[in-house]
Design a protein around this motif. Structure first.
Motif, PDB file in Angstrom:
ATOM      1  N   GLU A   9       0.870  -1.169   0.000  1.00 21.20           N
ATOM      2  CA  GLU A   9       0.000   0.000   0.000  1.00 21.20           C
ATOM      3  C   GLU A   9       0.911   1.224   0.000  1.00 21.20           C
ATOM      4  OE1 GLU A   9      -3.328   2.011   2.948  1.00 21.20           O
ATOM      5  OE2 GLU A   9      -2.764  -0.084   3.219  1.00 21.20           O
ATOM      6  N   VAL A  10       0.700   2.115  -0.935  1.00 22.90           N
ATOM      7  CA  VAL A  10       1.515   3.331  -1.005  1.00 22.90           C
ATOM      8  C   VAL A  10       0.620   4.527  -0.724  1.00 22.90           C
ATOM      9  CG1 VAL A  10       3.018   4.762  -2.438  1.00 22.90           C
ATOM     10  CG2 VAL A  10       3.082   2.268  -2.670  1.00 22.90           C
ATOM     11  N   LYS A  11       1.034   5.310   0.261  1.00 21.62           N
ATOM     12  CA  LYS A  11       0.323   6.538   0.616  1.00 21.62           C
ATOM     13  C   LYS A  11       1.347   7.658   0.586  1.00 21.62           C
ATOM     14  CE  LYS A  11      -2.988   4.405   3.774  1.00 21.62           C
ATOM     15  NZ  LYS A  11      -3.461   4.350   5.153  1.00 21.62           N
ATOM     16  N   GLU A  12       1.197   8.534  -0.393  1.00 26.01           N
ATOM     17  CA  GLU A  12       2.132   9.637  -0.587  1.00 26.01           C
ATOM     18  C   GLU A  12       3.547   9.094  -0.673  1.00 26.01           C
ATOM     19  OE1 GLU A  12       1.266  12.687   2.289  1.00 26.01           O
ATOM     20  OE2 GLU A  12      -0.864  12.627   1.802  1.00 26.01           O
ATOM     21  N   SER A  13       4.418   9.407   0.283  1.00 29.26           N
ATOM     22  CA  SER A  13       5.810   8.965   0.210  1.00 29.26           C
ATOM     23  C   SER A  13       6.109   7.792   1.142  1.00 29.26           C
ATOM     24  CB  SER A  13       6.742  10.137   0.536  1.00 29.26           C
ATOM     25  OG  SER A  13       6.465  10.614   1.840  1.00 29.26           O
ATOM     26  N   THR A  14       5.049   7.094   1.569  1.00 34.07           N
ATOM     27  CA  THR A  14       5.201   5.943   2.464  1.00 34.07           C
ATOM     28  C   THR A  14       4.691   4.673   1.776  1.00 34.07           C
ATOM     29  OG1 THR A  14       4.937   7.310   4.441  1.00 34.07           O
ATOM     30  CG2 THR A  14       4.535   4.952   4.694  1.00 34.07           C
ATOM     31  N   ALA A  15       5.524   3.639   1.802  1.00 35.47           N
ATOM     32  CA  ALA A  15       5.118   2.326   1.285  1.00 35.47           C
ATOM     33  C   ALA A  15       4.982   1.377   2.469  1.00 35.47           C
ATOM     34  CB  ALA A  15       6.154   1.794   0.301  1.00 35.47           C
ATOM     35  N   ILE A  16       3.863   0.666   2.510  1.00 30.47           N
ATOM     36  CA  ILE A  16       3.612  -0.300   3.586  1.00 30.47           C
ATOM     37  C   ILE A  16       3.598  -1.692   2.974  1.00 30.47           C
ATOM     38  CG2 ILE A  16       2.018  -1.062   5.384  1.00 30.47           C
ATOM     39  CD1 ILE A  16       0.882   1.859   5.308  1.00 30.47           C
ATOM     40  N   LEU A  17       4.537  -2.529   3.424  1.00 30.21           N
ATOM     41  CA  LEU A  17       4.574  -3.931   3.011  1.00 30.21           C
ATOM     42  C   LEU A  17       3.926  -4.738   4.128  1.00 30.21           C
ATOM     43  CD1 LEU A  17       8.166  -4.555   1.555  1.00 30.21           C
ATOM     44  CD2 LEU A  17       6.059  -4.150   0.322  1.00 30.21           C
ATOM     45  N   LYS A  18       2.776  -5.321   3.846  1.00 32.51           N
ATOM     46  CA  LYS A  18       2.096  -6.157   4.831  1.00 32.51           C
ATOM     47  C   LYS A  18       2.445  -7.604   4.539  1.00 32.51           C
ATOM     48  CE  LYS A  18      -1.665  -2.918   5.505  1.00 32.51           C
ATOM     49  NZ  LYS A  18      -3.111  -2.704   5.577  1.00 32.51           N
ATOM     50  N   LEU A  19       2.986  -8.274   5.546  1.00 37.60           N
ATOM     51  CA  LEU A  19       3.450  -9.650   5.403  1.00 37.60           C
ATOM     52  C   LEU A  19       2.468 -10.600   6.076  1.00 37.60           C
ATOM     53  CD1 LEU A  19       7.203  -9.047   6.323  1.00 37.60           C
ATOM     54  CD2 LEU A  19       6.120  -8.875   4.083  1.00 37.60           C
ATOM     55  N   TYR A  20       2.070 -11.637   5.331  1.00 45.33           N
ATOM     56  CA  TYR A  20       1.139 -12.644   5.850  1.00 45.33           C
ATOM     57  C   TYR A  20       1.757 -14.023   5.652  1.00 45.33           C
ATOM     58  CZ  TYR A  20      -2.198  -8.817   5.292  1.00 45.33           C
ATOM     59  OH  TYR A  20      -2.842  -7.599   5.352  1.00 45.33           O
ATOM     60  N   PHE A  48       4.037  -6.513  10.306  1.00 48.44           N
ATOM     61  CA  PHE A  48       4.176  -7.926  10.659  1.00 48.44           C
ATOM     62  C   PHE A  48       2.910  -8.505  11.290  1.00 48.44           C
ATOM     63  CE2 PHE A  48       8.500  -6.184  10.823  1.00 48.44           C
ATOM     64  CZ  PHE A  48       9.168  -7.089  10.014  1.00 48.44           C
ATOM     65  N   SER A  49       1.816  -7.750  11.315  1.00 45.76           N
ATOM     66  CA  SER A  49       0.628  -8.208  12.048  1.00 45.76           C
ATOM     67  C   SER A  49       0.043  -9.509  11.498  1.00 45.76           C
ATOM     68  CB  SER A  49      -0.437  -7.108  12.095  1.00 45.76           C
ATOM     69  OG  SER A  49      -0.796  -6.702  10.798  1.00 45.76           O
ATOM     70  N   GLY A  50       0.304  -9.844  10.238  1.00 41.45           N
ATOM     71  CA  GLY A  50      -0.195 -11.093   9.671  1.00 41.45           C
ATOM     72  C   GLY A  50       0.860 -12.177   9.570  1.00 41.45           C
ATOM     73  N   LEU A  51       2.037 -11.912  10.131  1.00 41.25           N
ATOM     74  CA  LEU A  51       3.135 -12.871  10.049  1.00 41.25           C
ATOM     75  C   LEU A  51       2.996 -13.928  11.139  1.00 41.25           C
ATOM     76  CD1 LEU A  51       5.685 -13.131   8.239  1.00 41.25           C
ATOM     77  CD2 LEU A  51       6.963 -12.155  10.132  1.00 41.25           C
ATOM     78  N   ASP A  52       3.085 -15.188  10.747  1.00 36.47           N
ATOM     79  CA  ASP A  52       2.979 -16.290  11.695  1.00 36.47           C
ATOM     80  C   ASP A  52       4.333 -16.735  12.232  1.00 36.47           C
ATOM     81  OD1 ASP A  52       0.167 -16.475  11.331  1.00 36.47           O
ATOM     82  OD2 ASP A  52       0.483 -17.642   9.505  1.00 36.47           O
ATOM     83  N   PHE A  53       5.387 -16.586  11.407  1.00 35.53           N
ATOM     84  CA  PHE A  53       6.708 -17.097  11.793  1.00 35.53           C
ATOM     85  C   PHE A  53       7.772 -16.372  11.000  1.00 35.53           C
ATOM     86  CE2 PHE A  53      10.277 -19.991  10.960  1.00 35.53           C
ATOM     87  CZ  PHE A  53      10.660 -20.303  12.246  1.00 35.53           C
ATOM     88  N   ILE A  54       8.921 -16.131  11.635  1.00 37.53           N
ATOM     89  CA  ILE A  54      10.089 -15.580  10.957  1.00 37.53           C
ATOM     90  C   ILE A  54      11.316 -16.310  11.475  1.00 37.53           C
ATOM     91  CG2 ILE A  54      10.362 -13.699  12.625  1.00 37.53           C
ATOM     92  CD1 ILE A  54      11.323 -11.939  10.254  1.00 37.53           C
ATOM     93  N   ASP A  55      12.236 -16.673  10.562  1.00 36.61           N
ATOM     94  CA  ASP A  55      13.485 -17.296  10.989  1.00 36.61           C
ATOM     95  C   ASP A  55      14.646 -16.357  10.672  1.00 36.61           C
ATOM     96  OD1 ASP A  55      14.128 -17.593   8.281  1.00 36.61           O
ATOM     97  OD2 ASP A  55      14.202 -19.774   8.325  1.00 36.61           O
ATOM     98  N   SER A  56      15.871 -16.841  10.854  1.00 38.26           N
ATOM     99  CA  SER A  56      17.044 -15.985  10.690  1.00 38.26           C
ATOM    100  C   SER A  56      17.198 -15.463   9.264  1.00 38.26           C
ATOM    101  CB  SER A  56      18.309 -16.719  11.123  1.00 38.26           C
ATOM    102  OG  SER A  56      18.496 -17.878  10.325  1.00 38.26           O
ATOM    103  N   THR A  57      16.805 -16.240   8.267  1.00 35.75           N
ATOM    104  CA  THR A  57      16.897 -15.739   6.889  1.00 35.75           C
ATOM    105  C   THR A  57      15.860 -14.646   6.648  1.00 35.75           C
ATOM    106  OG1 THR A  57      15.507 -17.549   6.068  1.00 35.75           O
ATOM    107  CG2 THR A  57      17.879 -17.845   5.923  1.00 35.75           C
ATOM    108  N   GLY A  58      14.713 -14.763   7.278  1.00 34.42           N
ATOM    109  CA  GLY A  58      13.703 -13.706   7.194  1.00 34.42           C
ATOM    110  C   GLY A  58      14.200 -12.430   7.846  1.00 34.42           C
ATOM    111  N   ILE A  59      14.855 -12.576   8.992  1.00 36.55           N
ATOM    112  CA  ILE A  59      15.448 -11.420   9.664  1.00 36.55           C
ATOM    113  C   ILE A  59      16.512 -10.806   8.761  1.00 36.55           C
ATOM    114  CG2 ILE A  59      16.841 -10.687  11.632  1.00 36.55           C
ATOM    115  CD1 ILE A  59      15.291 -12.864  13.250  1.00 36.55           C
ATOM    116  N   GLY A  60      17.264 -11.651   8.059  1.00 40.50           N
ATOM    117  CA  GLY A  60      18.266 -11.159   7.114  1.00 40.50           C
ATOM    118  C   GLY A  60      17.640 -10.304   6.024  1.00 40.50           C
ATOM    119  N   SER A  61      16.462 -10.669   5.568  1.00 36.65           N
ATOM    120  CA  SER A  61      15.756  -9.872   4.557  1.00 36.65           C
ATOM    121  C   SER A  61      15.393  -8.491   5.105  1.00 36.65           C
ATOM    122  CB  SER A  61      14.483 -10.580   4.105  1.00 36.65           C
ATOM    123  OG  SER A  61      14.787 -11.756   3.426  1.00 36.65           O
TER     124      SER A  61
END
Length: 106
Positions: A9-20, A48-61
């Motif tokens: 979702e892009v609002k003006e100069s802000t981009a929101i990446l919602k992760l599920y 991250f409100s829809g994220l169920d799990f993150i591992d070290s490679t996800g943190i790397g991203s």
């Protein structure tokens, strides 16, 4: 099968990446194309409100996005971080890196 769904979702100069779903070794490459497409933004928000799990490679991203923000001159914000993910981010020093690079956290 692990799955990561990303909405933008892009609002003006802000981009929101919602992760599920799950951000791990099998899905972390999914974020890169979105980062490459970021135009002139001032703020990139990871939701991250829809994220169920993150591992070290996800943190790397997420770390890669923080380093990219320095190069492309935008701010990274984190929102919707659940307690478990918050603890992991604290443990690996993600907040400290974000603070050191941008002078602010979340």
């Amino acid at each position: 099968m692990n799955e990561l769904i990303i909405t933008v979702e892009v609002k003006e100069s802000t981009a929101i990446l919602k992760l599920y779903g799950i951000l791990d070794i099998s899905t972390n490459a999914s974020i890169e194309p979105y980062l490459e497409k970021m135009g002139d933004i001032e703020v990139l928000v990871f939701d991250f409100s829809g994220l169920d799990f993150i591992d070290s490679t996800g943190i790397g991203s997420i770390m890669n996005a923080i380093y990219l923000s320095e190069e492309k001159h935008f701010i990274v914000r984190l929102q919707g971080v659940n307690d478990l993910t918050h603890q992991v981010f604290e443990m690996v020093g993600l907040y400290q890196i974000l603070d050191a690079m941008q002078g602010e956290v979340i």
